[in-house]
Design a protein around this motif. Structure first.
Motif, PDB file in Angstrom:
ATOM      1  N   ARG A 169     -23.594 -46.107 -14.899  1.00 34.60           N
ATOM      2  CA  ARG A 169     -24.200 -44.806 -15.192  1.00 34.60           C
ATOM      3  C   ARG A 169     -25.687 -44.812 -14.843  1.00 34.60           C
ATOM      4  O   ARG A 169     -26.216 -43.840 -14.291  1.00 34.60           O
ATOM      5  CB  ARG A 169     -23.995 -44.503 -16.680  1.00 34.60           C
ATOM      6  CG  ARG A 169     -24.461 -43.129 -17.109  1.00 34.60           C
ATOM      7  CD  ARG A 169     -24.261 -42.998 -18.602  1.00 34.60           C
ATOM      8  NE  ARG A 169     -24.698 -41.719 -19.103  1.00 34.60           N
ATOM      9  CZ  ARG A 169     -25.170 -41.520 -20.311  1.00 34.60           C
ATOM     10  NH1 ARG A 169     -25.268 -42.538 -21.139  1.00 34.60           N
ATOM     11  NH2 ARG A 169     -25.545 -40.328 -20.710  1.00 34.60           N
TER      12      ARG A 169
ATOM     13  N   GLN B  79     -17.778 -42.062 -18.765  1.00 36.25           N
ATOM     14  CA  GLN B  79     -17.251 -40.968 -17.934  1.00 36.25           C
ATOM     15  C   GLN B  79     -17.551 -41.118 -16.447  1.00 36.25           C
ATOM     16  O   GLN B  79     -16.642 -40.942 -15.612  1.00 36.25           O
ATOM     17  CB  GLN B  79     -17.783 -39.619 -18.441  1.00 36.25           C
ATOM     18  CG  GLN B  79     -16.997 -38.415 -17.919  1.00 36.25           C
ATOM     19  CD  GLN B  79     -15.549 -38.465 -18.334  1.00 36.25           C
ATOM     20  OE1 GLN B  79     -15.255 -38.652 -19.508  1.00 36.25           O
ATOM     21  NE2 GLN B  79     -14.643 -38.316 -17.383  1.00 36.25           N
TER      22      GLN B  79
ATOM     23  N   ARG C 169     -18.011 -40.095 -29.172  1.00 37.84           N
ATOM     24  CA  ARG C 169     -18.600 -39.143 -28.225  1.00 37.84           C
ATOM     25  C   ARG C 169     -19.634 -39.838 -27.330  1.00 37.84           C
ATOM     26  O   ARG C 169     -19.697 -39.569 -26.123  1.00 37.84           O
ATOM     27  CB  ARG C 169     -19.274 -38.008 -28.989  1.00 37.84           C
ATOM     28  CG  ARG C 169     -18.340 -37.156 -29.835  1.00 37.84           C
ATOM     29  CD  ARG C 169     -17.385 -36.353 -29.001  1.00 37.84           C
ATOM     30  NE  ARG C 169     -18.057 -35.435 -28.112  1.00 37.84           N
ATOM     31  CZ  ARG C 169     -17.412 -34.612 -27.277  1.00 37.84           C
ATOM     32  NH1 ARG C 169     -16.086 -34.642 -27.211  1.00 37.84           N
ATOM     33  NH2 ARG C 169     -18.078 -33.793 -26.507  1.00 37.84           N
ATOM     34  N   HIS C 170     -20.430 -40.715 -27.919  1.00 39.31           N
ATOM     35  CA  HIS C 170     -21.430 -41.451 -27.138  1.00 39.31           C
ATOM     36  C   HIS C 170     -20.758 -42.369 -26.125  1.00 39.31           C
ATOM     37  O   HIS C 170     -21.187 -42.438 -24.953  1.00 39.31           O
ATOM     38  CB  HIS C 170     -22.309 -42.254 -28.099  1.00 39.31           C
ATOM     39  CG  HIS C 170     -23.326 -43.112 -27.412  1.00 39.31           C
ATOM     40  ND1 HIS C 170     -24.369 -42.595 -26.679  1.00 39.31           N
ATOM     41  CD2 HIS C 170     -23.453 -44.472 -27.341  1.00 39.31           C
ATOM     42  CE1 HIS C 170     -25.102 -43.586 -26.187  1.00 39.31           C
ATOM     43  NE2 HIS C 170     -24.556 -44.736 -26.571  1.00 39.31           N
TER      44      HIS C 170
ATOM     45  N   ASN D 214     -27.493 -42.469 -11.971  1.00 39.13           N
ATOM     46  CA  ASN D 214     -28.658 -41.620 -12.252  1.00 39.13           C
ATOM     47  C   ASN D 214     -29.797 -41.905 -11.302  1.00 39.13           C
ATOM     48  O   ASN D 214     -30.490 -40.982 -10.853  1.00 39.13           O
ATOM     49  CB  ASN D 214     -29.113 -41.839 -13.704  1.00 39.13           C
ATOM     50  CG  ASN D 214     -28.128 -41.276 -14.704  1.00 39.13           C
ATOM     51  OD1 ASN D 214     -27.338 -40.390 -14.400  1.00 39.13           O
ATOM     52  ND2 ASN D 214     -28.156 -41.802 -15.923  1.00 39.13           N
TER      53      ASN D 214
ATOM     54  N   ASP E 174     -22.183 -48.645 -18.641  1.00 33.43           N
ATOM     55  CA  ASP E 174     -23.583 -48.278 -18.855  1.00 33.43           C
ATOM     56  C   ASP E 174     -24.427 -48.616 -17.636  1.00 33.43           C
ATOM     57  O   ASP E 174     -25.294 -47.827 -17.216  1.00 33.43           O
ATOM     58  CB  ASP E 174     -24.101 -49.011 -20.099  1.00 33.43           C
ATOM     59  CG  ASP E 174     -25.462 -48.505 -20.536  1.00 33.43           C
ATOM     60  OD1 ASP E 174     -25.717 -47.291 -20.420  1.00 33.43           O
ATOM     61  OD2 ASP E 174     -26.278 -49.325 -21.006  1.00 33.43           O
TER      62      ASP E 174
ATOM     63  N   ARG F 231     -19.437 -40.457 -23.143  1.00 30.61           N
ATOM     64  CA  ARG F 231     -20.488 -40.108 -22.172  1.00 30.61           C
ATOM     65  C   ARG F 231     -20.849 -41.306 -21.299  1.00 30.61           C
ATOM     66  O   ARG F 231     -21.139 -41.158 -20.106  1.00 30.61           O
ATOM     67  CB  ARG F 231     -21.722 -39.590 -22.901  1.00 30.61           C
ATOM     68  CG  ARG F 231     -21.565 -38.213 -23.500  1.00 30.61           C
ATOM     69  CD  ARG F 231     -22.910 -37.626 -23.898  1.00 30.61           C
ATOM     70  NE  ARG F 231     -23.564 -38.410 -24.924  1.00 30.61           N
ATOM     71  CZ  ARG F 231     -23.405 -38.225 -26.233  1.00 30.61           C
ATOM     72  NH1 ARG F 231     -22.584 -37.251 -26.653  1.00 30.61           N
ATOM     73  NH2 ARG F 231     -24.030 -38.966 -27.112  1.00 30.61           N
TER      74      ARG F 231
END
Length: 374
Positions: free
Chosen positions: A363, A244, A237-238, A367, A360, A241
């Motif tokens: 992402r 994605q 799940r991590h 952000n 990572d 995320r």
């Protein structure tokens, strides 16, 4: 209630192992693990008094469920022993199978002797399993039906403890093996206390305390068996995320990459599929930036090694290039392409770790852009 919680956890662990064995190729280790966990769950269930009474009534032989618990405990010890020795062995597969057959044969012989000794002994009044143990474990009641299975279980599980401690480590599977081994240690202690009581050499611990210790052992074994699945689920799940945002952006640019991908299935497989899609899309992006030249060939021929920078900086450059293509698609984005050799993962990274590192960094960039625009 506690008995059914333990039995339920062991049943869940067994079901997960069966499902994993069905999805993947069946192996000797998987079959042994299923046997060990399923048998231990049966031991827990057979200590529920209503089920005990039901089985004894159906078989029409008082206390037969206690004998079945002994047989199930023998099967658990045999499965655990085969599992750990097969997983740790470096011998040829044919030799490992022969050793496993010998181990199962010894366990079957001991289980058969236990059953024969039980059915040839005088019948006793129907009683709870704990009361049956209290009355039949002692110097005056010591028979082969108790001594042989207790000796076998203790010796077999001692081998499991030795191998488990030897192969435990800090990896995900190593941590689970360590917890599993702690549970087996408690089972060895409980078996030792039962054995000492059977020969009448100790009053240090009663049957109730030993049975409670065995219940705690079952709970720890179930936790150790479920730990990899729990960690895999949360880890997957991590990772989903993390990848994605990068997956969404690359899928928008190359929608054909996702054709034929199954949207459902085991979570770990979904993560692997989506990482494969990201890898393919990155290759297509690099090929387009090179003007149709094969990115893999350029990487191998012109720059055989990854750039001499830190892995985080290398992943950041790739993420910045992808991010530039989102803000300024076309030639402007291609101008920021650092080169095909930057796509090669560092020597210390696996393919999966490298995709995660790029995702990572992307992402984090996304952000920052979102915060700046707001």
């Amino acid at each position: 209630m506690i008995i059914w919680v333990i039995a339920g956890l062991l049943g869940l662990a067994t079901g997960l192992r069966i499902g994993w064995a069905l999805v993947n190729k069946q192996s000797l280790v998987s079959a042994a693990m299923i046997l060990a966990l399923g048998s231990l769950g049966l031991v827990a269930a057979l200590n529920w008094e209503p089920l005990t009474l039901l089985i004894d009534t159906l078989v029409r032989w008082p206390n037969v469920s206690t004998m079945l618990s002994q047989v199930a405990l023998i099967a658990c010890a045999a499965g655990s022993c085969v599992m750990i020795t097969s997983a740790a062995s470096e011998r040829k597969p044919a030799t490992i199978r022969r050793i496993a057959v010998i181990q199962y044969g010894i366990a079957t012989l001991i289980a058969a002797l236990t059953m024969v000794a039980f059915f040839t002994s005088p019948q006793q009044p129907e009683m709870a399993p704990e009361e049956f143990l209290r009355r039949n474990l002692g110097p005056g009641a010591m028979t082969v039906s108790w001594l042989l299975p207790l000796l076998y279980v203790m010796l077999a599980l001692t081998l499991v403890v030795w191998a488990g401690v030897r192969h435990s480590n800090r990896t995900r599977r190593g941590r689970a093996l360590f917890v599993f081994t702690i549970g087996v240690v408690l089972m060895v202690l409980a078996s030792a206390f039962f054995l000492l009581r059977a020969v009448g050499t100790t009053d240090f611990i009663g049957v109730g305390a030993a049975a409670t210790l065995l219940g705690c052992a079952m709970l720890v074994v179930a936790s150790g068996s479920l730990l990899p699945s729990v960690e895999d689920w949360f880890g997957a799940r991590h990772e989903l995320r993390i990848i994605q945002p990068l997956l969404d952006e690359l899928s928008r640019r190359h929608p054909n990459v996702g054709i034929g991908v199954r949207p459902r299935g085991p979570l770990l497989f979904r993560v692997a599929e989506q990482m494969s899609m990201i890898s393919d899309a990155l290759y297509l992006e690099a090929t387009r930036a090179l003007g149709g030249e094969d990115a893999a060939a350029s990487t191998d021929d012109e720059h055989p090694d990854s750039p001499d920078v830190e892995p985080d900086e290398q992943a950041l450059r790739i993420a910045e290039w992808i991010n530039a293509g989102r803000e300024n698609p076309g030639d402007a984005a291609d101008a920021t392409f650092p080169g095909p050799h930057w796509l090669r993962q560092p020597p210390s990274y696996s393919d999966r770790e490298w995709i995660l590192a790029i995702a990572d960094q992307y992402r984090t960039l996304e952000n920052k852009v979102s915060v700046a625009s707001s």
